[in-house]
Design a protein around this motif. Structure first.
Motif, short mmCIF file in Angstrom:
data_model
loop_
_atom_site.label_atom_id
_atom_site.label_comp_id
_atom_site.label_asym_id
_atom_site.label_seq_id
_atom_site.Cartn_x
_atom_site.Cartn_y
_atom_site.Cartn_z
N LEU A 186 -6.12 11.06 0.55
CA LEU A 186 -5.39 10.82 1.61
C LEU A 186 -5.67 9.16 1.98
N TYR A 187 -6.72 8.76 1.24
CA TYR A 187 -7.06 7.42 1.25
C TYR A 187 -5.80 6.33 1.09
N MET A 188 -6.24 5.15 1.68
CA MET A 188 -4.76 4.22 1.55
C MET A 188 -4.80 3.71 -0.15
N LYS A 189 -3.93 3.64 -0.91
CA LYS A 189 -3.95 3.33 -2.12
C LYS A 189 -3.38 1.76 -2.05
N PHE A 190 -3.98 0.76 -2.74
CA PHE A 190 -3.51 -0.50 -2.84
C PHE A 190 -3.06 -1.03 -4.30
N THR A 198 -1.78 13.25 8.71
CA THR A 198 -1.79 11.71 7.98
C THR A 198 -0.29 11.65 7.49
N THR A 199 0.31 10.49 7.34
CA THR A 199 1.75 10.29 6.67
C THR A 199 1.53 10.61 5.36
N GLY A 200 0.35 10.73 4.65
CA GLY A 200 0.23 11.11 3.17
C GLY A 200 0.54 12.58 2.92
N HIS A 246 0.75 2.86 -9.08
CA HIS A 246 1.71 1.77 -9.14
C HIS A 246 2.22 1.48 -7.47
N ALA A 247 0.94 1.36 -6.92
CA ALA A 247 1.13 0.98 -5.51
C ALA A 247 1.70 -0.25 -4.97
N ASN A 266 0.91 -1.15 0.03
CA ASN A 266 0.03 -0.08 -0.09
C ASN A 266 0.65 1.26 -0.11
N LEU A 267 0.17 2.42 -0.37
CA LEU A 267 0.71 3.67 -0.16
C LEU A 267 -0.26 4.41 0.84
#
Length: 441
Positions: free
Chosen positions: A343-347, A255-257, A351-352, A144-145
């Motif tokens: 800022l949602y989690m990218k799966f 958030t870390t993003g 190119h996550a 994830n990113l």
């Protein structure tokens, strides 16, 4: 390789397929599946023997970024690719994950895991293992990113702490003068959460080694520990930051993003000896995880995903603690609410799933910064040994992943952080020299 749409994951009939696969050899299972009209993708049984093994034990921590492994199990994707006996087993902490990887599957441990990206490097170098004995590990994919959180106790809510951590400096100094330690929690020394909170604090002028006491707390125990006053701030993945807000105990400073847009997070890490012994099973695992990541990425699946993760056997949390930030809805808990953010989690998007070597180089540089690796560490050589993006590419091509979803280069190039610092993977030394607070000269 022609492009192919990701097959719709099977929801009904998974147990039937699993029983068929368990009922005979891989070749026999393939024939049985064909007889009942279930076709397998290229690569699953490309050769008569199929994967060398039908299962492996993988570890996970109760964090949203473990979703690809959980979904691959729940949706029958491991079985679809010829590995019906994959076990996805909950680990109590990252330390337990490490210990079970050291044991390996043959000794009743695990052979792979949802893992903090730096941990395979620390293990391979013998930095975090008993008697400093190296345990060779490889990274096969990123899971994830983005979407970790920097959370702070309500005690500091009036300070308006956000991306700028500097308001905490004076508050922590006062606490120290009063004879109390300011405690900051992360999940494993040298891991991603350790590096995020260190970066954030240091950018605000707070020395994470001198101005605060850094403690290690397993992710599922973060909220309970802040509730009883054991810490002032912490960094962890979801759903624990959102749960903290939902329970009114603390708030999300950032958030870390927001620190580093599109940053890498967890990885699929495996023992190197298992990968070397089981190349076809490795490919099958990767294909199953990639399909799961594509499913997790679809916004239409977020509600179901939150329901799956919330189940007792996985996270045992209310789905509401998972769902908001999966969709990019961030209630910071300090009066700030942001809806439908990126800022949602990218799966899968951006190119996550692909494990960029340049990203691993940053994690190693930061661990040089804080003294976990020596300044003389050959970062490029270490990344070349542990990062197996070549196996990711092979699996992606076998699966029929669209060319646009396969990066042209193993480097994403220069990365810019919220404070203006730039990391050039071709020159980590220049990046380290630009940092003010650090342990390396």
């Amino acid at each position: 390789m022609s492009e192919r749409k990701t097959p719709e994951p099977i929801t009904a009939g998974v147990s039937r397929r699993s029983l068929l696969l368990r009922g005979g050899s891989a070749l026999g299972a393939s024939a049985l599946l064909s007889a009942v009209g279930i076709s397998l993708p290229g690569g699953a049984f490309a050769q008569a023997a199929g994967p060398e093994v039908t299962g492996v034990k993988l570890g996970y921590i109760a964090l949203t970024d473990a979703a690809p492994l959980i979904v691959a199990k729940e949706k029958g994707l491991f079985a679809k690719h010829g590995m019906p006996d994959v076990d996805v087993a909950k680990q109590a902490s990252w330390g337990a994950t490490r210990d079970n990887l050291v044991l390996g599957g043959a000794a009743n441990g695990i052979d792979g895991a949802h893992i903090l990206t730096p941990l395979p490097y620390l293990m391979s170098a013998g930095k975090v293992t008993q008697n400093n004995v190296p345990v060779p590990m490889v990274i096969l994919a990123r899971l994830n990113l983005d979407c970790q959180g920097l959370s702070v106790s309500n005690e500091y809510k009036d300070l308006k702490v956000g991306l700028d951590a500097s308001p905490l400096k004076a508050a922590f100094e006062k606490k120290k003068a009063d004879g109390k330690d300011a405690k900051v929690a992360m999940t494993f020394p040298g891991g991603t959460h350790d590096l995020w909170i260190r970066y954030w604090l240091a950018a605000g002028g707070v020395d994470p080694d001198k101005d605060v006491s850094t403690i290690v707390v397993p992710p599922p125990q973060m909220v309970a520990n802040m509730k009883v006053g054991n810490m002032d701030a912490f960094c962890v993945g979801e759903p624990w930051n959102e749960q903290l807000v939902n329970q009114g105990i603390g708030f999300t400073a950032a958030t870390t993003g927001e620190l580093w847009k599109g940053h890498p997070e967890k990885a699929l890490g495996m023992r190197a000896d298992w990968v070397e012994k089981n190349p076809k099973a490795t490919r099958a695992l990767l294909m199953a995880v990639m399909e799961a990541q594509q499913w997790c990425e679809a916004m239409a699946n977020k509600d179901e995903l939150s329901q799956i993760l919330g189940r007792r056997q996985w996270f045992n949390v209310p789905p509401a603690d998972v769902l908001g930030r999966l969709k990019g809805d961030v209630n910071y808990g300090n009066g700030r609410v942001a809806k439908a953010t990126d800022l949602y989690m990218k799966f899968w998007a951006g190119h996550a799933s692909y494990p960029f070597k340049s990203h691993d180089a940053w994690f190693l540089a930061e661990n040089v910064r804080w003294g976990k690796f020596e300044p003389t560490t050959d970062i490029k050589a270490m990344v070349a040994k542990v990062n197996r993006e070549d196996l990711w590419r092979d699996a992606a091509q076998t699966l029929g992943v669209a060319a646009a979803d396969i990066p042209a280069s193993a480097s994403r190039g220069k990365e810019t952080f919220f404070d203006g610092k730039v990391f050039d993977p071709e020159n980590p030394s220049a990046y380290l020299a630009s940092l003010g607070i650090k342990r390396v000269a």
